[in-house]
Design a protein around this motif. Structure first.
Motif, PDB file in Angstrom:
ATOM      1  N   ALA A 101       0.645  -1.367   0.192  1.00 48.50           N
ATOM      2  CA  ALA A 101      -0.546   0.345  -0.019  1.00 48.50           C
ATOM      3  C   ALA A 101       0.400   0.948  -0.494  1.00 48.50           C
ATOM      4  O   ALA A 101       0.766   1.232   1.073  1.00 48.50           O
ATOM      5  CB  ALA A 101      -0.840  -0.300   1.037  1.00 48.50           C
ATOM      6  N   VAL A 102       0.843   1.875  -1.179  1.00 52.33           N
ATOM      7  CA  VAL A 102       2.119   2.914  -1.252  1.00 52.33           C
ATOM      8  C   VAL A 102       0.814   4.379  -1.271  1.00 52.33           C
ATOM      9  O   VAL A 102       0.318   4.699  -2.073  1.00 52.33           O
ATOM     10  CB  VAL A 102       2.906   3.511  -2.633  1.00 52.33           C
ATOM     11  CG1 VAL A 102       3.786   4.215  -2.841  1.00 52.33           C
ATOM     12  CG2 VAL A 102       3.759   1.294  -2.469  1.00 52.33           C
ATOM     13  N   THR A 103       1.409   5.327  -0.886  1.00 51.25           N
ATOM     14  CA  THR A 103       1.367   7.042  -1.095  1.00 51.25           C
ATOM     15  C   THR A 103       1.572   7.578  -0.926  1.00 51.25           C
ATOM     16  O   THR A 103       2.810   7.564  -0.990  1.00 51.25           O
ATOM     17  CB  THR A 103       0.130   6.715   0.566  1.00 51.25           C
ATOM     18  OG1 THR A 103      -0.775   5.443   1.488  1.00 51.25           O
ATOM     19  CG2 THR A 103      -0.288   8.204   0.849  1.00 51.25           C
ATOM     20  N   ILE A 104       1.561   8.167  -2.168  1.00 44.47           N
ATOM     21  CA  ILE A 104       2.255  10.252  -2.073  1.00 44.47           C
ATOM     22  C   ILE A 104       0.877  10.400  -1.661  1.00 44.47           C
ATOM     23  O   ILE A 104      -0.340  11.470  -2.143  1.00 44.47           O
ATOM     24  CB  ILE A 104       2.354   9.981  -3.162  1.00 44.47           C
ATOM     25  CG1 ILE A 104       2.904   8.448  -4.213  1.00 44.47           C
ATOM     26  CG2 ILE A 104       3.158  11.206  -3.588  1.00 44.47           C
ATOM     27  CD1 ILE A 104       3.069   9.071  -6.009  1.00 44.47           C
ATOM     28  N   PRO A 105       1.770  11.596  -0.973  1.00 48.94           N
ATOM     29  CA  PRO A 105       0.862  12.685  -0.032  1.00 48.94           C
ATOM     30  C   PRO A 105       1.285  13.693  -0.071  1.00 48.94           C
ATOM     31  O   PRO A 105       1.759  14.134  -1.249  1.00 48.94           O
ATOM     32  CB  PRO A 105       1.038  12.151   1.749  1.00 48.94           C
ATOM     33  CG  PRO A 105       2.385  12.286   1.525  1.00 48.94           C
ATOM     34  CD  PRO A 105       3.267  10.944  -0.015  1.00 48.94           C
ATOM     35  N   GLY A 106       0.052  14.540  -0.581  1.00 50.58           N
ATOM     36  CA  GLY A 106       0.068  16.222  -0.322  1.00 50.58           C
ATOM     37  C   GLY A 106       0.449  16.230  -1.546  1.00 50.58           C
ATOM     38  O   GLY A 106       0.846  17.668  -2.240  1.00 50.58           O
TER      39      GLY A 106
END
Length: 161
Positions: free
Chosen positions: A132-137
């Protein structure tokens, strides 16, 4: 044939929005405040260590909040030929490559604080349980554009399997 190596100095990294530091700083400051308030209950003992625990919590919170802008600047992503590469961290660097053909879900999340700043979080889910990879902002318009592009790339790569 050897795979391409990751060039961490390559200028092709796309950073996240610098505005993202504000909700992150507020989140860590709030957590620190709550923990400091709970640790203040140790003052009832009247011992020096009760005050020391609260002081340590406050110092750690200040240090963590001070490093948030640097961590935000260190977060980025790169669209490569066969995969999406995500970079996070300062001291402990983490690079995650998500092959386009393995992407099953690309989720755009907008919480109330992040939405008020015009930002989004992109979450990528693959078949692997721990991916579960996330790129925030990411700016909201950029998140929509990136999601659409990645969906197109994922569909074209899956069709070739």
């Amino acid at each position: 044939m050897t795979p391409d190596r990751i060039d961490v100095t390559e200028p092709a990294w796309t950073g996240i929005s610098p505005t993202y530091k504000w909700p992150e700083m507020a989140r860590y400051a709030l957590y620190g405040l709550v923990i400091a308030a709970v640790s203040a209950l140790t003052w009832l003992s009247g011992e020096w260590w009760g005050y020391a625990i609260t002081a340590a919590v406050v110092v750690v919170t200040i240090v963590v909040v001070a490093f948030v802008p640097r961590r935000v600047r260190a977060t980025g992503y790169q669209l490569r030929e066969d995969d999406l590469l995500v970079r996070r961290g300062i001291l402990f660097l983490r690079f995650v490559a998500v092959p386009y053909g393995r992407m099953q879900l690309i989720d755009v999340n907008r919480g109330p604080v992040v939405r008020a700043l015009g930002l989004s979080d992109l979450k990528f889910v693959t078949a692997a349980a721990s991916s579960a990879v996330t790129i925030p902002g990411v700016r909201a318009d950029e998140a929509e554009r990136l999601r659409d592009r990645l969906v197109d790339l994922a569909e074209s790569r899956r069709a070739g399997l």
